[in-house]
Design a protein around this motif. Structure first.
Motif, PDB file in Angstrom:
ATOM      1  N   SER A 184      82.580 -84.584  43.071  1.00  0.00           N
ATOM      2  CA  SER A 184      83.278 -85.848  42.837  1.00  0.00           C
ATOM      3  C   SER A 184      83.420 -86.654  44.112  1.00  0.00           C
ATOM      4  O   SER A 184      83.468 -87.878  44.082  1.00  0.00           O
ATOM      5  CB  SER A 184      84.662 -85.564  42.248  1.00  0.00           C
ATOM      6  N   ALA A 185      83.467 -85.970  45.275  1.00  0.00           N
ATOM      7  CA  ALA A 185      83.655 -86.666  46.544  1.00  0.00           C
ATOM      8  C   ALA A 185      82.367 -87.281  47.062  1.00  0.00           C
ATOM      9  O   ALA A 185      82.393 -88.092  47.980  1.00  0.00           O
ATOM     10  CB  ALA A 185      84.217 -85.704  47.591  1.00  0.00           C
ATOM     11  N   ALA A 186      81.245 -86.895  46.514  1.00  0.00           N
ATOM     12  CA  ALA A 186      79.967 -87.385  47.022  1.00  0.00           C
ATOM     13  C   ALA A 186      79.565 -88.672  46.325  1.00  0.00           C
ATOM     14  O   ALA A 186      79.595 -88.758  45.101  1.00  0.00           O
ATOM     15  CB  ALA A 186      78.886 -86.331  46.808  1.00  0.00           C
ATOM     16  N   PRO A 187      79.183 -89.731  47.084  1.00  0.00           N
ATOM     17  CA  PRO A 187      78.741 -90.991  46.469  1.00  0.00           C
ATOM     18  C   PRO A 187      77.481 -90.775  45.635  1.00  0.00           C
ATOM     19  O   PRO A 187      76.737 -89.814  45.827  1.00  0.00           O
ATOM     20  CB  PRO A 187      78.463 -91.888  47.682  1.00  0.00           C
ATOM     21  N   LYS A 188      77.256 -91.681  44.707  1.00  0.00           N
ATOM     22  CA  LYS A 188      76.111 -91.555  43.808  1.00  0.00           C
ATOM     23  C   LYS A 188      74.790 -91.664  44.548  1.00  0.00           C
ATOM     24  O   LYS A 188      73.754 -91.278  44.040  1.00  0.00           O
ATOM     25  CB  LYS A 188      76.186 -92.639  42.727  1.00  0.00           C
ATOM     26  N   SER A 189      74.846 -92.169  45.809  1.00  0.00           N
ATOM     27  CA  SER A 189      73.616 -92.298  46.570  1.00  0.00           C
ATOM     28  C   SER A 189      73.160 -90.981  47.179  1.00  0.00           C
ATOM     29  O   SER A 189      72.111 -90.890  47.792  1.00  0.00           O
ATOM     30  CB  SER A 189      73.805 -93.321  47.709  1.00  0.00           C
ATOM     31  N   SER A 190      73.989 -89.892  47.026  1.00  0.00           N
ATOM     32  CA  SER A 190      73.615 -88.595  47.569  1.00  0.00           C
ATOM     33  C   SER A 190      72.332 -88.100  46.912  1.00  0.00           C
ATOM     34  O   SER A 190      72.023 -88.429  45.770  1.00  0.00           O
ATOM     35  CB  SER A 190      74.734 -87.580  47.337  1.00  0.00           C
ATOM     36  N   ASN A 191      71.584 -87.306  47.659  1.00  0.00           N
ATOM     37  CA  ASN A 191      70.361 -86.714  47.137  1.00  0.00           C
ATOM     38  C   ASN A 191      70.744 -85.638  46.128  1.00  0.00           C
ATOM     39  O   ASN A 191      71.106 -84.527  46.497  1.00  0.00           O
ATOM     40  CB  ASN A 191      69.539 -86.121  48.290  1.00  0.00           C
ATOM     41  N   ASP A 228      84.830 -79.423  44.511  1.00  0.00           N
ATOM     42  CA  ASP A 228      83.555 -79.787  45.140  1.00  0.00           C
ATOM     43  C   ASP A 228      82.682 -78.558  45.374  1.00  0.00           C
ATOM     44  O   ASP A 228      81.455 -78.612  45.227  1.00  0.00           O
ATOM     45  CB  ASP A 228      83.805 -80.512  46.463  1.00  0.00           C
ATOM     46  N   ILE A 229      83.295 -77.438  45.730  1.00  0.00           N
ATOM     47  CA  ILE A 229      82.530 -76.210  45.913  1.00  0.00           C
ATOM     48  C   ILE A 229      81.944 -75.753  44.577  1.00  0.00           C
ATOM     49  O   ILE A 229      80.770 -75.363  44.490  1.00  0.00           O
ATOM     50  CB  ILE A 229      83.417 -75.109  46.523  1.00  0.00           C
ATOM     51  N   ALA A 230      82.766 -75.831  43.530  1.00  0.00           N
ATOM     52  CA  ALA A 230      82.283 -75.422  42.202  1.00  0.00           C
ATOM     53  C   ALA A 230      81.118 -76.293  41.753  1.00  0.00           C
ATOM     54  O   ALA A 230      80.157 -75.802  41.138  1.00  0.00           O
ATOM     55  CB  ALA A 230      83.430 -75.499  41.193  1.00  0.00           C
ATOM     56  N   ALA A 231      81.188 -77.591  42.057  1.00  0.00           N
ATOM     57  CA  ALA A 231      80.099 -78.492  41.672  1.00  0.00           C
ATOM     58  C   ALA A 231      78.808 -78.119  42.385  1.00  0.00           C
ATOM     59  O   ALA A 231      77.726 -78.111  41.781  1.00  0.00           O
ATOM     60  CB  ALA A 231      80.490 -79.934  41.991  1.00  0.00           C
ATOM     61  N   CYS A 232      78.904 -77.788  43.686  1.00  0.00           N
ATOM     62  CA  CYS A 232      77.701 -77.416  44.431  1.00  0.00           C
ATOM     63  C   CYS A 232      77.170 -76.055  43.983  1.00  0.00           C
ATOM     64  O   CYS A 232      75.954 -75.830  43.972  1.00  0.00           O
ATOM     65  CB  CYS A 232      78.005 -77.401  45.925  1.00  0.00           C
ATOM     66  N   LEU A 233      78.057 -75.149  43.608  1.00  0.00           N
ATOM     67  CA  LEU A 233      77.604 -73.861  43.075  1.00  0.00           C
ATOM     68  C   LEU A 233      76.821 -74.054  41.783  1.00  0.00           C
ATOM     69  O   LEU A 233      75.848 -73.343  41.508  1.00  0.00           O
ATOM     70  CB  LEU A 233      78.805 -72.942  42.829  1.00  0.00           C
ATOM     71  N   ALA A 234      77.259 -75.058  40.985  1.00  0.00           N
ATOM     72  CA  ALA A 234      76.562 -75.367  39.733  1.00  0.00           C
ATOM     73  C   ALA A 234      75.425 -76.358  39.953  1.00  0.00           C
ATOM     74  O   ALA A 234      74.791 -76.788  38.986  1.00  0.00           O
ATOM     75  CB  ALA A 234      77.559 -75.938  38.729  1.00  0.00           C
ATOM     76  N   LYS A 235      75.199 -76.730  41.231  1.00  0.00           N
ATOM     77  CA  LYS A 235      74.171 -77.704  41.605  1.00  0.00           C
ATOM     78  C   LYS A 235      74.367 -79.030  40.879  1.00  0.00           C
ATOM     79  O   LYS A 235      73.445 -79.620  40.328  1.00  0.00           O
ATOM     80  CB  LYS A 235      72.775 -77.143  41.354  1.00  0.00           C
ATOM     81  N   LYS A 236      75.646 -79.455  40.893  1.00  0.00           N
ATOM     82  CA  LYS A 236      76.010 -80.761  40.380  1.00  0.00           C
ATOM     83  C   LYS A 236      76.591 -81.577  41.518  1.00  0.00           C
ATOM     84  O   LYS A 236      77.064 -81.032  42.514  1.00  0.00           O
ATOM     85  CB  LYS A 236      77.023 -80.638  39.244  1.00  0.00           C
ATOM     86  N   LEU A 237      76.614 -82.874  41.355  1.00  0.00           N
ATOM     87  CA  LEU A 237      77.123 -83.753  42.401  1.00  0.00           C
ATOM     88  C   LEU A 237      78.643 -83.653  42.453  1.00  0.00           C
ATOM     89  O   LEU A 237      79.320 -83.877  41.442  1.00  0.00           O
ATOM     90  CB  LEU A 237      76.712 -85.198  42.115  1.00  0.00           C
TER      91      LEU A 237
END
Length: 689
Positions: free
Chosen positions: A67-74, A56-65
């Protein structure tokens, strides 16, 4: 030396964070870059890594959603927001803290606005500061207010004495009893140089006096101990220079609290004197129950290392707390600047190594008031609440007041339930000397006996034998992923018992007792289904004795029995000889693997009336009929040459094996698979050892 802070952290105020969400960094990458130089940003980055997955940290570093975040996230917002939380009432179950959220305002985080990443840091203040009057959290480590534990202890004990009726009634002053011996830490009216520390016999005191009691791990550091040879010397002068560090710290803390006497087992029980040890072991309910305060050295696994100093930051390799400006009162926005508070990684509430020692379990359970030097922090627990150094207050005293040592232990049914719940918590704990198993709970057994008035048979109560016999390995009942299999008790490294070899299996209880094994055992204590243990229609074992005694062996049943390696039960029951099949019920996340059992001599078919026609034989090969699903206590051991199923209640029973003398021994338990096979089995005499 002042910490190095970035321009953002050096100007932050808690007041600004409390009243609104604040953009801390434009994204995670900015936080990581700043953490290389700024100690506050490094603290946040450390905590974020501790509370989030690498993915999840790697996804946010890459500015991607993530896996734990629902698709409704901004998806487009990756800003880092902060918001503070303060509880001035000083009765909160959570710490004063600051929340960090990625991609969503902290105030909006919830079902409709899930955050991509979220974590928090605790806020604490120094005592006797303007901020200390508002923020409840305190911090005491080797480098920060190392002596604060004494102030914390004095304040919490004084408040408890003054305002907690339930604690005062549990041990009224007029009923106070002292142990046989205590340590006199010296007359407080004399200068320190003239005070004499010594062992005193309490029968020589004019009246009972307040005292503290120490609960700790001996480890390898226990040095001077009371014995028959030095008894006279220690009653004159106790050489503090020769004591373990935990012992001297307990003496010092007792003095700081204004209490003159302290009880420490190694110095108040005559070591090597079996008669004195047995006598004093039975007095633990009085020793800890009547103590003004129990000092629990939770964080130390060895008495030689002591327990007062808190070095958890260095041990866990965590960054130091960092300062944060407060600004005006966050709730009102009025008044002067309150100065500085500190941000720190949240501290856990674990007790530490003591929490896994068998002897210490009873000591904590029997204490009315305790000061616990926990793994990360100090906390005070009593019958009214538990107050932590970090500011949390746990007002849920239901577990404490529903224990066997509460002021009102409850009805017989409730006491039995609490006895099993107590054993579920006790049995995972370690014992250096395996034969201490009954001594470790003897005081609780005495309290329980006061309500049940039943015989105590190797850890089971005669008034509830069917349920007592059906203990199970927690591992075999729930999931092998979360619990360890039970083991055979092993002889102590220093054993001098005849026939025992250090580190080799020993017998300390009959096979049918939970004390026969080491490791966590389990009973179902759900009150909604307790009828299955007591409804005569549901129970299929009964004592052979006409007076209802489960054993006629003389001299047994005393709740203060310390050794019960052998005890035979005489009962009637339905037993069926079975064999293990190659069929296994495969384990799932909630159920471990069991072995299907097939009866060697199937129950005879019921006789048909003369006019009835026999049913046609089924075509094809006959399907095997399994009578039980068995779970062996020691699954890695070779299977016994003969196995029997003893039906205890309608749905469960014991797996037994039979020796050459016709005596049965427990080897496991089973769940009934085909109840009809037991219906025509005749009741027979069973001798269970």
């Amino acid at each position: 030396m002042a910490p190095v802070l970035c321009s953002k952290c050096s100007t932050l105020r808690f007041y600004d964070l409390f009243n609104d969400d604040l953009v801390f960094h434009p994204d995670i990458s900015s936080l990581v870059q700043s953490a290389r130089k700024c100690e506050a940003c490094n603290l946040w980055w450390t905590q974020l890594q501790r509370s989030s997955t690498k993915e999840d940290i790697a996804a946010c570093l890459a500015k991607k959603l993530p896996s734990a975040a629902p698709k409704s996230s901004n998806n487009g917002d990756f800003k880092i927001y902060l918001r503070g939380e303060c509880h001035p009432a000083n009765t909160a179950s959570v710490t004063d803290q600051i929340w960090l959220s990625c991609g969503v305002l902290v105030s909006a985080v919830g079902h409709d606005a899930p955050t991509k990443l979220q974590t928090n840091l605790a806020v604490f203040a120094d005592p006797a500061t303007p901020a200390g009057a508002l923020f409840a959290g305190r911090y005491s480590t080797a480098a920060h207010h190392p002596e604060y534990h004494a102030t914390f202890a004095k304040n919490t004990l004084a408040a408890c004495r003054k305002g907690h009726d339930v604690c005062n009634k549990a041990r009224p002053p007029g009923a106070r009893q002292m142990p046989t011996r205590v340590i006199d830490v010296g007359d407080p009216t004399l200068p320190a140089a003239k005070r004499v520390t010594r062992i005193v016999l309490t029968k020589d005191l004019k009246q009972p006096q307040p005292y503290t009691a120490l609960s700790y791990c001996w480890g390898t550091g226990t040095q001077a101990m009371l014995n028959d040879k030095n008894f006279a010397d220690f009653t004159n002068v106790l050489p503090e220079a020769k004591l373990s560090k935990a012992h001297t710290e307990a003496l010092d803390l007792t003095r700081l609290l204004g209490i003159r006497y302290v009880w420490i087992d190694a110095l108040c029980i005559i070591q090597g004197n079996q008669k004195d040890w047995e006598s004093e072991s039975k007095r633990m309910a009085s020793v800890y129950g009547n103590a003004e305060l129990t000092i629990i050295a939770g964080r130390s696994a060895d008495s030689g290392r002591g327990f007062l100093t808190n070095n958890y930051l260095a041990t866990k390799k965590l960054p130091n707390p960092v300062p944060l400006k407060v600004g005006p009162h966050p709730h009102t926005g009025e008044g002067p600047d309150l100065g500085t508070v500190y941000l720190a990684i949240q501290r856990n509430k674990a007790v530490g190594p003591v929490d896994m020692r068998g002897w210490c379990f009873q000591e904590a359970l029997l204490s009315n008031r305790a000061l616990v030097f926990g793994e990360d922090q100090v906390f005070y627990q009593c019958r009214h609440h538990t107050r932590y150094e970090d500011g949390c207050v746990d007002l849920d005293v239901s577990k404490r007041e529903q224990s066997l040592t509460s002021v009102n232990p409850g009805t017989k049914a409730e006491v039995l339930r609490r006895w099993y719940q107590m054993l579920i918590s006790f049995t995972p704990r370690a014992l250096t000397e395996p034969h201490d198993i009954f001594a470790c709970v003897v005081s609780v057994a005495l309290v329980t006996h006061g309500v049940l008035k039943a015989r105590y048979l190797a850890g089971l109560w005669e008034c509830d034998m069917p349920r007592g016999l059906l203990w199970k390995s927690r591992w075999s009942y729930v999931s092998s992923r979360h619990f360890q299999p039970i083991q055979k008790p092993l002889a102590a490294p220093f054993t001098k018992r005849k026939g025992e070899i250090p580190g080799k299996p020993v017998v300390r209880a009959p096979s049918w007792s939970w004390a026969h094994v080491t490791g966590q055992v389990f009973w179902d204590t759900n009150p909604r289904i307790e009828s299955k243990w007591i409804d005569p229609k549901n129970v299929f074992v009964r004592p052979r004795d006409s007076k209802g005694l489960w054993t006629t062996q003389p001299g047994v049943g005393n709740p203060d029995a310390l050794y019960m390696p052998a005890l035979e039960l005489q009962l009637f029951g339905k037993v069926v000889e079975v064999r293990c099949t190659n069929v296994l019920k495969k384990k799932t996340p909630l159920t471990p693997e069991g072995t299907m059992m097939e009866s060697i001599k199937p129950a005879p078919s019921a006789k048909l009336p003369p006019s009835a026609k026999p049913a046609p034989a089924p075509s094809g090969p006959a399907k095997p009929s399994y009578i039980a699903l068995g779970y062996f206590d020691f699954p890695s051991d070779p299977k016994p040459a003969n196995i029997w199923c003893l039906l205890v209640v309608a749905h469960e029973g014991l797996l037994l094996t039979r020796d050459g003398k016709g005596k049965f021994h427990r080897v496991g338990w089973f769940a009934v698979q085909d109840a009809k096979q037991f219906e025509t089995v005749k009741e027979t005499a069973v001798d269970l050892v």
